[in-house]
Write a protein that holds these residues in place. Structure first.
Motif, short mmCIF file in Angstrom:
data_model
loop_
_atom_site.label_atom_id
_atom_site.label_comp_id
_atom_site.label_asym_id
_atom_site.label_seq_id
_atom_site.Cartn_x
_atom_site.Cartn_y
_atom_site.Cartn_z
N LEU A 244 -8.22 -1.21 -31.88
CA LEU A 244 -7.56 -1.36 -30.59
C LEU A 244 -8.45 -0.83 -29.47
CD1 LEU A 244 -3.93 -0.18 -31.45
CD2 LEU A 244 -4.72 -2.53 -31.18
N TRP A 245 -8.25 -1.42 -28.31
CA TRP A 245 -8.89 -0.90 -27.10
C TRP A 245 -8.09 0.29 -26.57
CZ3 TRP A 245 -10.62 -5.35 -23.28
CH2 TRP A 245 -11.86 -5.84 -23.71
N VAL A 246 -8.78 1.23 -25.99
CA VAL A 246 -8.15 2.32 -25.24
C VAL A 246 -8.63 2.22 -23.79
CG1 VAL A 246 -7.84 4.80 -24.99
CG2 VAL A 246 -8.06 3.80 -27.26
N GLU A 247 -7.71 2.00 -22.88
CA GLU A 247 -8.04 1.92 -21.45
C GLU A 247 -7.50 3.16 -20.77
OE1 GLU A 247 -6.39 -1.73 -20.05
OE2 GLU A 247 -8.08 -2.95 -20.77
N ALA A 248 -8.33 3.82 -19.97
CA ALA A 248 -7.94 5.05 -19.27
C ALA A 248 -8.23 4.91 -17.79
CB ALA A 248 -8.67 6.26 -19.84
N ASP A 249 -7.37 5.50 -16.98
CA ASP A 249 -7.52 5.47 -15.52
C ASP A 249 -8.27 6.72 -15.06
OD1 ASP A 249 -5.99 3.14 -15.48
OD2 ASP A 249 -4.12 4.28 -15.38
N VAL A 250 -9.21 6.51 -14.15
CA VAL A 250 -10.00 7.62 -13.63
C VAL A 250 -10.23 7.40 -12.14
CG1 VAL A 250 -12.13 6.45 -14.29
CG2 VAL A 250 -12.16 8.90 -13.89
N TYR A 251 -10.15 8.49 -11.37
CA TYR A 251 -10.41 8.40 -9.94
C TYR A 251 -11.91 8.28 -9.68
CZ TYR A 251 -5.55 9.67 -9.00
OH TYR A 251 -4.18 9.66 -8.95
N PRO A 252 -12.28 7.59 -8.60
CA PRO A 252 -13.71 7.43 -8.32
C PRO A 252 -14.46 8.75 -8.23
CG PRO A 252 -12.42 5.93 -6.96
CD PRO A 252 -11.44 6.83 -7.66
N ALA A 253 -13.79 9.81 -7.71
CA ALA A 253 -14.46 11.11 -7.59
C ALA A 253 -14.76 11.72 -8.95
CB ALA A 253 -13.60 12.06 -6.77
N GLU A 254 -14.01 11.30 -9.99
CA GLU A 254 -14.22 11.84 -11.33
C GLU A 254 -15.13 10.95 -12.17
OE1 GLU A 254 -9.71 13.76 -11.70
OE2 GLU A 254 -10.19 11.82 -12.59
N ALA A 255 -15.46 9.78 -11.64
CA ALA A 255 -16.24 8.82 -12.43
C ALA A 255 -17.64 9.35 -12.75
CB ALA A 255 -16.35 7.50 -11.68
N SER A 256 -18.15 10.26 -11.93
CA SER A 256 -19.50 10.80 -12.19
C SER A 256 -19.55 11.62 -13.47
CB SER A 256 -19.95 11.65 -11.00
OG SER A 256 -19.05 12.74 -10.79
N ALA A 257 -18.38 12.07 -13.95
CA ALA A 257 -18.34 12.87 -15.18
C ALA A 257 -18.25 12.00 -16.43
CB ALA A 257 -17.15 13.83 -15.15
N VAL A 258 -18.21 10.66 -16.24
CA VAL A 258 -18.09 9.74 -17.37
C VAL A 258 -19.35 8.90 -17.45
CG1 VAL A 258 -16.60 8.06 -18.51
CG2 VAL A 258 -15.64 9.62 -16.82
N ALA A 259 -19.81 8.62 -18.64
CA ALA A 259 -21.00 7.79 -18.85
C ALA A 259 -20.78 6.92 -20.08
CB ALA A 259 -22.25 8.64 -19.03
N VAL A 260 -21.33 5.73 -20.05
CA VAL A 260 -21.26 4.84 -21.20
C VAL A 260 -21.98 5.48 -22.38
CG1 VAL A 260 -21.93 2.59 -22.11
CG2 VAL A 260 -21.10 2.77 -19.76
N GLY A 261 -21.34 5.47 -23.53
CA GLY A 261 -21.88 6.12 -24.71
C GLY A 261 -21.39 7.54 -24.92
N GLN A 262 -20.62 8.07 -23.98
CA GLN A 262 -20.10 9.43 -24.08
C GLN A 262 -18.92 9.47 -25.04
OE1 GLN A 262 -18.95 11.01 -20.30
NE2 GLN A 262 -18.30 12.96 -21.10
N SER A 263 -18.81 10.53 -25.82
CA SER A 263 -17.70 10.70 -26.76
C SER A 263 -16.57 11.47 -26.09
CB SER A 263 -18.16 11.43 -28.02
OG SER A 263 -19.11 10.67 -28.74
N VAL A 264 -15.36 10.97 -26.22
CA VAL A 264 -14.18 11.63 -25.67
C VAL A 264 -13.11 11.69 -26.76
CG1 VAL A 264 -14.64 10.86 -23.31
CG2 VAL A 264 -13.24 9.44 -24.81
N LYS A 265 -12.14 12.57 -26.55
CA LYS A 265 -11.05 12.73 -27.49
C LYS A 265 -9.84 11.94 -27.03
CE LYS A 265 -10.43 16.77 -29.30
NZ LYS A 265 -10.06 18.20 -29.51
N VAL A 266 -9.21 11.23 -27.95
CA VAL A 266 -8.04 10.41 -27.66
C VAL A 266 -6.87 10.92 -28.50
CG1 VAL A 266 -7.03 8.09 -27.73
CG2 VAL A 266 -9.44 8.39 -27.12
N VAL A 267 -5.74 11.18 -27.84
CA VAL A 267 -4.53 11.62 -28.53
C VAL A 267 -3.42 10.63 -28.19
CG1 VAL A 267 -2.80 13.42 -28.77
CG2 VAL A 267 -5.20 14.05 -28.47
N VAL A 268 -2.92 9.92 -29.19
CA VAL A 268 -1.85 8.94 -29.02
C VAL A 268 -0.52 9.68 -29.04
CG1 VAL A 268 -0.80 6.84 -29.93
CG2 VAL A 268 -3.27 7.18 -30.12
#
Length: 402
Positions: A244-268
């Protein structure tokens, strides 16, 4: 005369101590015994102390008795009390701790696991083997049967070409015609086995059964039995939920903390004890319509199809981390207006409060800056019950003497 006075003096001196001792005993017997007075306090507000039963003027709870003469800053519980209060401990040690930013997200269908089953030939839907959505199908399972006059014409064309090749095996032109006619049948999804059966029977069959090209769940059904469809018309949609895809919302000011290839934790939601690790695969550079949010996306495995598209999920984005810090679960630390403290098990069944200073904190752990040492045995569940028990027995805040 002097002799008489001397005798009187001697008699008084001899009798006076006995009279004095008797008077003291009589006074001691008449003195009332000192009775220790019972005191009462509020379980939630230990600063409230009364000499008689009543209710707390702050919260209205009934006051409970306590022994104000007991000043020891520890509690001793039996094995049954420990089990009943679900008190568990852990030995603290140095480890890495990361701070997270929580993002709201959702599970959606992965388009790579989706297939649209369309009609390869124009004709009439003779039989639908799947007549409702939500049904699981396996790859190769028959889905529908269609009647097609055009397919019958192509089959007749191929039979004639095959007969010509049989009678004139050395004619290259007839061989090319046979290959072209065979290719038309292949483009209409006729298998080699079906073409061989056609040659052996020598009869056209305008009915053809189409099978599922992938395994999945029928999410959309576009036709009914007896309906005429054109070539390429959609019959049904199959969706696979193994990933499944996981889509998350992020504010533009927080986008600098995200990068393609970065590992994040997902809790359903509903599976908090089974977090997943997701790799960010895409960051949408365009804001969503009608909002000031960007979107990040990744995939997570879905074993046994336990999750369904549409479920809410929390994505924890790491912001900063510290190495070699003492950390505890958040529930192990009791906080109030006087500070923070934890409970230490000094011996089996014996617990003492200890004031601590907290540092960086995330959604489930908190760093301890001071107050603990590596190797201390700290209560991680049931700490608040120990706090309440201390207030009930001592009638004071555990931090009062710390």
């Amino acid at each position: 005369m002097e002799r008489k006075n001397f005798i009187k003096t001697v008699i008084v001196a001899a009798v006076a101590p006995a009279l004095l001792l008797a008077a003291c005993k009589e006074a001691a017997q008449k003195k009332p015994a000192v009775v220790q007075q019972q005191t009462y306090t509020c379980p939630m507000h230990p600063q409230i102390i009364r000499n008689k039963p009543g209710t707390c003027p702050i919260c209205g709870m009934d006051l409970v008795p306590f022994d104000k003469s007991n000043k020891t800053a520890s509690l001793t519980l039996g094995e049954s009390q420990i089990q009943l209060a679900n008190i568990t401990t852990m030995t603290v040690g140095s480890a890495a701790l990361s701070d997270y930013k929580q993002l709201n997200g959702r599970l959606v269908t992965d388009p790579e696991q989706t297939a649209v089953i369309s009609s390869r030939v124009p004709g009439r839907i003779e039989t639908l083997f799947i007549k409702e959505t939500g049904v699981k199908v396996n790859k190769g399972q028959p889905l529908y049967r269609i009647y097609s006059e055009q397919l019958a014409s192509l089959q007749q064309e191929y039979l004639l070409a095959a007969a010509q090749v049989k009678h004139f095996p050395d004619d290259a032109r007839f061989q090319q015609i046979e290959k072209a006619a065979r290719q038309k049948l292949v483009l209409y999804d006729q298998s080699d086995r079906q073409i061989s059966q056609l040659v052996q029977s020598g009869k056209t069959d305008p009915y053809v059964t189409y099978a599922a090209t992938i395994s999945g769940i029928v999410s959309e059904l576009s036709v009914s039995e007896g309906q005429y469809v054109a070539e390429g018309s959609a019959i049904m949609r199959l969706e696979g939920y193994n990933q499944l895809w996981v889509e998350a919302d992020v504010y533009p000011a927080e986008a600098s903390a995200v990068a393609v290839g970065q590992s994040v934790k997902v809790v359903v939601s509903g599976w908090e004890n089974d977090p997943q690790t997701m790799t960010v695969a895409f960051i949408n550079p365009v804001l969503q319509s009608g909002s000031q949010l960007m979107q990040i996306r990744g995939t997570v495995p879905n074993p046994d199809n336990r999750w369904q598209p549409g479920l809410q999920a929390n994505i924890f984005l790491p912001l900063k981390s510290s190495e070699d810090v003492l950390s505890l679960p958040v529930d192990a630390v009791i906080r109030d207006g006087k500070g923070a403290h934890v409970w230490i098990e000094t011996a089996r069944g014996k617990f003492e409060p200890r004031r601590v200073t907290t540092g960086m904190e995330n959604f489930d752990k908190v760093a301890i800056s001071s107050g603990l040492e590596s190797g201390d045995k700290v209560v991680i569940t049931g700490a608040y019950l120990l706090y309440s028990e201390f207030v009930l027995k001592k009638g004071a805040d555990p931090l009062a003497g710390l």
